[in-house]
Motif scaffolding. Sequence first.
Motif, mmCIF file in Angstrom:
data_model
loop_
_atom_site.group_PDB
_atom_site.id
_atom_site.type_symbol
_atom_site.label_atom_id
_atom_site.label_comp_id
_atom_site.label_asym_id
_atom_site.label_seq_id
_atom_site.Cartn_x
_atom_site.Cartn_y
_atom_site.Cartn_z
ATOM 1 N N GLY A 111 0.821 -1.212 0.000
ATOM 2 C CA GLY A 111 0.000 0.000 0.000
ATOM 3 C C GLY A 111 0.849 1.252 0.000
ATOM 4 N N HIS A 112 1.947 1.223 0.761
ATOM 5 C CA HIS A 112 2.848 2.381 0.804
ATOM 6 C C HIS A 112 3.471 2.631 -0.569
ATOM 7 N N ALA A 113 3.915 1.545 -1.217
ATOM 8 C CA ALA A 113 4.506 1.689 -2.552
ATOM 9 C C ALA A 113 3.482 2.205 -3.552
ATOM 10 N N LEU A 114 2.276 1.667 -3.492
ATOM 11 C CA LEU A 114 1.228 2.073 -4.421
ATOM 12 C C LEU A 114 0.818 3.527 -4.201
ATOM 13 N N ALA A 115 0.866 3.965 -2.953
ATOM 14 C CA ALA A 115 0.441 5.333 -2.646
ATOM 15 C C ALA A 115 1.506 6.368 -2.992
ATOM 16 N N TYR A 116 2.779 6.060 -2.733
ATOM 17 C CA TYR A 116 3.803 7.101 -2.797
ATOM 18 C C TYR A 116 4.904 6.879 -3.839
#
Length: 448
Positions: free
Chosen positions: A398-403
């Motif tokens: 989720g962190h990779a997908l968001a930022y």
Amino acid sequence: MRELSTVLRHALTVLAGQLAVMAFGITDTIVAGRHSQDSLAALSIGSAVFISVYVALMGVLQALLPVWSEQRGAGRDADIGASVRQALYLWLVACVLGMAVLLLPGTILRATEVPPALRGEVRAYLAILAFGLPPAMLFRLYSTLNQALGWPQLVTWLQVGALGIKIPLSIWFTFGGAGLPAQGVAGCAWATLVVNYALAGFGLVMLRRPALYAPLRLWQRLEAPDRAQLARFLRLGLPAGLAILVEVTSFTLMALFIARQGSLASAAHQIASNLAAVLYMVPLSLAIATSARVSFWRGSGDERRAVVVAWQGFGLAALAGCGLAATLFVTREQIAGLYTDSAEVVALASALLVWVAAYHVADALQTLCIFVLRSWHVTLAPLLVYGVLLWGVGLAGGHALAYRGLAGIAPLQSPAAFWGASAAALALVALLFTALLALVMRLRLRQA
């Protein structure tokens, strides 16, 4: 059919109490949302830290449920009292560790890049809750004991009654009145502290009732720490507590990572996470009831009946999970509107609730499985699965997908990135746990 009825009665009683406790969080979310968008954002971050600490420590104590249920099934009531007294040593250590984290949250807030403007309110909120942790953990011991004994109503009565204290106190402390100045989000924490001490006090009074608890011989002199028994507790409780820590932090750390997107994203996420937590109470109640009954029959030496009860609980969790997810999907806009009068927050929260619905179906199945696996003292494998999938796929993905972007997808800069990745990870967890539970029960039946 009789076992199914027993599990349902137990689960519904637990659910009533759990919903009352969740209403504490709903009350704070609504009160903070009506106070200001910044207060709601600070609550989202502060509650994420507190819940991560509290639930991880609670998991160590909750893991004692199958121990006491097995002793009950084997007719060893007096052993339960000695076991409860030994559990007080775990309670003491848990309180010291938990309070240290809550009183010194600076490292966590900096590591997750919480905006400096919100850190002051978050620190004040957590400092108050730190002193409410000991009674909260003590009441958790009381709750686990009664659930193991099949007396969840003795917990539910107190939880429902406490809601009548929590609601007016949160409103009064947050907005002020009658000579008390408005305290903002810190007011919600003060209200929680008062309620925690009230619950612990009433729980201790209930334990003095001789008609119910006399066979357990609870009120004996506290023995010196029993290393063998405490080691047994830790072998079961430590992996269970760490598993819950991974599960909860994969959920609550989203709030801290989303905080950098601003108050709008944090406020919408707080609504989504609050509803996810409310829905979680249904499979949690079923899991507690099912695992207590499974452990009882295992203590009685009837593995076959324990397996039957486990599959009945699994079916109930699947049915309830799908029904609640569908209801949330259909009514998502109306539900989001109950939390805030901000059209922007409602619009973003409604979009997130689509992911929450998918998340809940998987959550219902995996929750039932992991509790029942603890009844067969299987705790290490679930911890490993949680670590790889919930942290590695859900939170990190989720962190990779968001930022940063992922697999050719540009950075979304939205809370939806975290919810989508977490729902996918939890679906994989549910599949693996179901297969593991089926394997464990098949092996135990062969051994029996």
